[in-house]
Design an enzyme around this catalytic site. Structure first.
Site, PDB file in Angstrom:
ATOM      1  N   GLU A 123     -22.501   7.379  38.599  1.00 55.72           N
ATOM      2  CA  GLU A 123     -23.787   6.748  38.943  1.00 55.72           C
ATOM      3  C   GLU A 123     -24.843   7.802  39.300  1.00 55.72           C
ATOM      4  O   GLU A 123     -26.015   7.663  38.962  1.00 55.72           O
ATOM      5  CB  GLU A 123     -23.581   5.778  40.112  1.00 55.72           C
ATOM      6  CG  GLU A 123     -22.737   4.593  39.696  1.00 55.72           C
ATOM      7  CD  GLU A 123     -22.351   3.704  40.857  1.00 55.72           C
ATOM      8  OE1 GLU A 123     -21.749   4.223  41.825  1.00 55.72           O
ATOM      9  OE2 GLU A 123     -22.646   2.505  40.821  1.00 55.72           O
TER      10      GLU A 123
ATOM     11  N   GLY B 263     -19.276   6.716  41.995  1.00 62.83           N
ATOM     12  CA  GLY B 263     -20.584   7.188  42.450  1.00 62.83           C
ATOM     13  C   GLY B 263     -20.995   8.487  41.762  1.00 62.83           C
ATOM     14  O   GLY B 263     -22.186   8.767  41.622  1.00 62.83           O
TER      15      GLY B 263
ATOM     16  N   GLU C 218     -14.004   1.978  40.105  1.00 59.37           N
ATOM     17  CA  GLU C 218     -13.990   1.251  41.386  1.00 59.37           C
ATOM     18  C   GLU C 218     -13.060   0.039  41.364  1.00 59.37           C
ATOM     19  O   GLU C 218     -12.457  -0.318  42.367  1.00 59.37           O
ATOM     20  CB  GLU C 218     -15.408   0.773  41.748  1.00 59.37           C
ATOM     21  CG  GLU C 218     -16.361   1.891  42.158  1.00 59.37           C
ATOM     22  CD  GLU C 218     -17.138   2.504  41.015  1.00 59.37           C
ATOM     23  OE1 GLU C 218     -16.751   2.311  39.840  1.00 59.37           O
ATOM     24  OE2 GLU C 218     -18.138   3.195  41.291  1.00 59.37           O
TER      25      GLU C 218
ATOM     26  N   ALA D  80     -17.854   8.155  45.307  1.00 56.91           N
ATOM     27  CA  ALA D  80     -18.169   8.084  46.724  1.00 56.91           C
ATOM     28  C   ALA D  80     -16.902   8.415  47.494  1.00 56.91           C
ATOM     29  O   ALA D  80     -15.794   8.285  46.966  1.00 56.91           O
ATOM     30  CB  ALA D  80     -18.666   6.692  47.064  1.00 56.91           C
TER      31      ALA D  80
HETATM   32  C1  HXC Z   1     -12.284  10.812  48.705  1.00 59.68           C
HETATM   33  C2  HXC Z   1     -11.230  11.987  47.040  1.00 59.68           C
HETATM   34  C3  HXC Z   1     -11.897  11.242  46.054  1.00 59.68           C
HETATM   35  C4  HXC Z   1     -12.823  10.250  46.479  1.00 59.68           C
HETATM   36  C5  HXC Z   1     -10.608  12.657  45.070  1.00 59.68           C
HETATM   37  N1  HXC Z   1     -10.448  12.857  46.390  1.00 59.68           N
HETATM   38  N2  HXC Z   1     -11.487  11.684  44.832  1.00 59.68           N
HETATM   39  N3  HXC Z   1     -11.420  11.762  48.359  1.00 59.68           N
HETATM   40  N4  HXC Z   1     -12.968  10.066  47.816  1.00 59.68           N
HETATM   41  N5  HXC Z   1     -13.522   9.527  45.617  1.00 59.68           N
HETATM   42  C6  HXC Z   1      -9.575  13.831  47.056  1.00 59.68           C
HETATM   43  C7  HXC Z   1      -8.120  13.415  46.990  1.00 59.68           C
HETATM   44  O1  HXC Z   1      -7.816  12.492  48.029  1.00 59.68           O
HETATM   45  C8  HXC Z   1      -7.429  14.734  47.184  1.00 59.68           C
HETATM   46  O2  HXC Z   1      -7.490  15.112  48.546  1.00 59.68           O
HETATM   47  C9  HXC Z   1      -8.347  15.721  46.435  1.00 59.68           C
HETATM   48  O3  HXC Z   1      -9.618  15.073  46.369  1.00 59.68           O
HETATM   49  C10 HXC Z   1      -7.855  15.991  45.025  1.00 59.68           C
HETATM   50  O4  HXC Z   1      -7.670  14.738  44.353  1.00 59.68           O
HETATM   51  P1  HXC Z   1      -6.290  14.334  43.621  1.00 59.68           P
HETATM   52  O5  HXC Z   1      -6.302  12.836  43.528  1.00 59.68           O
HETATM   53  O6  HXC Z   1      -5.136  14.979  44.265  1.00 59.68           O
HETATM   54  O7  HXC Z   1      -6.538  15.005  42.179  1.00 59.68           O
HETATM   55  P2  HXC Z   1      -5.975  14.531  40.772  1.00 59.68           P
HETATM   56  O8  HXC Z   1      -4.540  14.097  40.890  1.00 59.68           O
HETATM   57  O9  HXC Z   1      -6.344  15.629  39.841  1.00 59.68           O
HETATM   58  O10 HXC Z   1      -6.814  13.221  40.382  1.00 59.68           O
HETATM   59  C11 HXC Z   1      -8.191  13.317  40.179  1.00 59.68           C
HETATM   60  C12 HXC Z   1      -8.819  11.897  40.179  1.00 59.68           C
HETATM   61  C13 HXC Z   1      -8.429  11.158  41.470  1.00 59.68           C
HETATM   62  C14 HXC Z   1      -8.333  11.109  38.939  1.00 59.68           C
HETATM   63  C15 HXC Z   1     -10.331  12.092  40.064  1.00 59.68           C
HETATM   64  O11 HXC Z   1      -8.724  12.015  42.580  1.00 59.68           O
HETATM   65  C16 HXC Z   1      -9.130   9.857  41.671  1.00 59.68           C
HETATM   66  O12 HXC Z   1      -8.758   8.851  41.068  1.00 59.68           O
HETATM   67  N6  HXC Z   1     -10.140   9.834  42.552  1.00 59.68           N
HETATM   68  C17 HXC Z   1     -10.844   8.644  42.922  1.00 59.68           C
HETATM   69  C18 HXC Z   1     -11.772   8.210  41.814  1.00 59.68           C
HETATM   70  C19 HXC Z   1     -12.468   6.902  42.207  1.00 59.68           C
HETATM   71  O13 HXC Z   1     -11.854   5.867  42.422  1.00 59.68           O
HETATM   72  N7  HXC Z   1     -13.802   6.979  42.357  1.00 59.68           N
HETATM   73  C20 HXC Z   1     -14.603   5.850  42.739  1.00 59.68           C
HETATM   74  C21 HXC Z   1     -14.765   5.824  44.232  1.00 59.68           C
HETATM   75  S1  HXC Z   1     -15.619   4.382  44.793  1.00 59.68           S
HETATM   76  P3  HXC Z   1      -6.144  15.252  49.440  1.00 59.68           P
HETATM   77  O14 HXC Z   1      -6.672  15.738  50.765  1.00 59.68           O
HETATM   78  O15 HXC Z   1      -5.541  13.891  49.490  1.00 59.68           O
HETATM   79  O16 HXC Z   1      -5.306  16.234  48.708  1.00 59.68           O
HETATM   80  C22 HXC Z   1     -17.210   4.701  44.453  1.00 59.68           C
HETATM   81  C23 HXC Z   1     -18.180   3.626  44.865  1.00 59.68           C
HETATM   82  C24 HXC Z   1     -19.560   3.965  44.364  1.00 59.68           C
HETATM   83  O17 HXC Z   1     -17.562   5.708  43.951  1.00 59.68           O
HETATM   84  C25 HXC Z   1     -20.601   3.200  45.110  1.00 59.68           C
HETATM   85  C26 HXC Z   1     -21.153   3.914  46.280  1.00 59.68           C
HETATM   86  C27 HXC Z   1     -21.916   5.149  45.987  1.00 59.68           C
END
Ligand code: HXC
Length: 257
Positions: free
Chosen positions: A111, A108, A131, A65
Site C-alpha cells: 500500500e 501496508g 492481510e 504494517a
Molecule cells: C511485524 C514482522 C512482519 C510484520 C515480518 N516480521 N513481517 N513483524 N510485522 N508485518 C518479522 C518476523 O516476525 C521476524 O521477526 C522477522 O521479521 C523476519 O521475518 P520471518 O517471517 O522470519 O521471515 P521469512 O520466513 O523470510 O518470511 C518473510 C515473510 C513473513 C513472508 C514476509 O515475514 C510474513 O509473512 N510477514 C507478514 C506479512 C504480512 O502479513 N503483512 C501484512 C501485515 S497487515 P522475529 O523477531 O520473529 O524473528 C498490514 C495491514 C495494513 O499490513 C494496513 C495498515 C497499514
C-alpha cells in the site's frame, strides 16, 4: 530519526529516504510512518529537492504494517489511534515520489508503494496484500489502489487469497513502471528521478496533482469505507487468532467469529 535514513541531494535535486528496520523486514510501525511523514513534509519545503525516492533494502521494501504492534488492539483502539491520518498527510506530498522496491512489498508495504507515484522494481520484488491470512483486510488503500492499478479480477484474487505477484507479473499488470536486475533498481530509480528533476518543478507538481485527481474523488470515499471495514475486523476473533498465530509462528485456525 530512528527507523529511516534521509539523504538529501545524493544527486542534484533528488532526495533518498531509506526505511531502516532491517531485522523486522521494515515492518511499518507507527513511529516509522510518522518519521516518513515528517521527512516528506520537510523535503516538500526544501527548494534543493525536486524528486524523492523511497526505498527499503535488498530483502524487503516493507513486509507490512507491524503485526506485533496491532495484534491485541480492539476495533475502537484502532479507530482512536487513527494511524491513517499520517498516511493521509503522506498522500498530500506535492513532489513526485518514486518507490524503489526490492524483496517483499506486502500488506501496508504494498500500500505504501502504491501511495508513491512511480515504481522501479528489482526482479526479486514480491508484491501482495496477505492481510486475509491474518484475519484482516488492507487498511491503507489496498482495496482501492490495487483495484485501480491491476483491475478487479486480479485484485480480488490477490486480496482474497493473499497470493504474491512476482516483479515480472507486477509489470505485466501495470503495478510497476520497470523491472531491472537487483543490482540496478536504485540506480534506475535515480535515472528516472534525475530526468524529472531537470524539468520545471512547477509543471511537475501540477501534473502530479492533475493525474492524482483522475481518481481521487472516488478514492476518498473508498478509503473511508476500507478504513471502517479494516477496523471492524479488529472486532472479530479471527483477527485476534490470525495475528496471534503469526506472532507465535503457527497456522491460524479461523472460526468465522
Ligand atoms: C511485524 C514482522 C512482519 C510484520 C515480518 N516480521 N513481517 N513483524 N510485522 N508485518 C518479522 C518476523 O516476525 C521476524 O521477526 C522477522 O521479521 C523476519 O521475518 P520471518 O517471517 O522470519 O521471515 P521469512 O520466513 O523470510 O518470511 C518473510 C515473510 C513473513 C513472508 C514476509 O515475514 C510474513 O509473512 N510477514 C507478514 C506479512 C504480512 O502479513 N503483512 C501484512 C501485515 S497487515 P522475529 O523477531 O520473529 O524473528 C498490514 C495491514 C495494513 O499490513 C494496513 C495498515 C497499514
Amino acid at each position: 530519526m530512528e527507523f529511516i535514513k534521509v539523504t538529501e541531494q545524493k544527486e542534484p535535486f533528488v532526495a533518498l529516504i531509506e526505511l531502516n528496520r532491517p531485522k523486522e523486514l521494515n515492518a511499518l510501525n507507527r513511529q516509522l510512518m510518522e518519521e516518513v511523514r515528517d521527512a516528506l513534509q520537510q523535503l516538500d519545503k526544501n527548494d534543493l529537492v525536486r524528486v524523492i525516492i523511497i526505498t527499503g533494502n535488498e530483502q524487503a521494501f516493507a513486509a507490512g504494517a507491524d503485526i506485533k504492534q496491532m495484534a491485541d488492539k480492539t476495533a475502537i483502539d484502532m479507530l482512536m489511534i487513527d494511524q491513517f491520518s499520517t498516511w493521509d498527510q503522506i498522500r498530500k506530498t506535492k513532489k513526485p515520489i518514486i518507490a524503489a522496491v526490492s524483496g517483499f512489498a506486502l500488506g501496508g508495504g504494498c500500500e505504501f508503494v502504491m501511495t508513491c507515484d512511480m515504481v522501479i522494481a528489482s526482479e526479486t520484488a514480491k508484491f501482495g496484500q496477505p492481510e486475509i491470512k491474518i484475519g484482516t483486510i488492507p487498511g491503507a488503500g489496498g482495496t482501492q489502489r490495487l483495484t485501480k492499478a491491476i483491475g478487479k479480477a486480479k485484485a480480488m484474487e490477490l486480496i482474497l487469497t493473499g497470493r504474491f505477484l512476482s516483479a515480472e507479473e507486477a509489470f505485466f499488470y501495470r503495478l510497476v513502471n520497470k523491472v531491472v536486475p537487483k543490482e540496478m533498481y536504485l540506480y534506475e530509480a535515480f535515472q528516472l528521478a534525475k530526468e524529472i528533476a531537470q524539468l520545471s518543478p512547477v509543471a511537475v507538481q501540477l501534473a502530479k496533482e492533475s493525474i492524482n485527481r483522475s481518481f481521487e474523488t472516488h478514492l476518498d470515499e473508498g478509503l473511508t469505507l476500507e478504513r471502517k471495514n479494516f477496523y471492524l475486523t479488529f472486532a472479530s476473533e479471527d483477527q485476534k487468532e490470525g495475528m496471534k498465530a503469526f506472532v507465535e509462528k503457527r497456522k491460524p485456525d479461523f472460526k468465522g467469529k
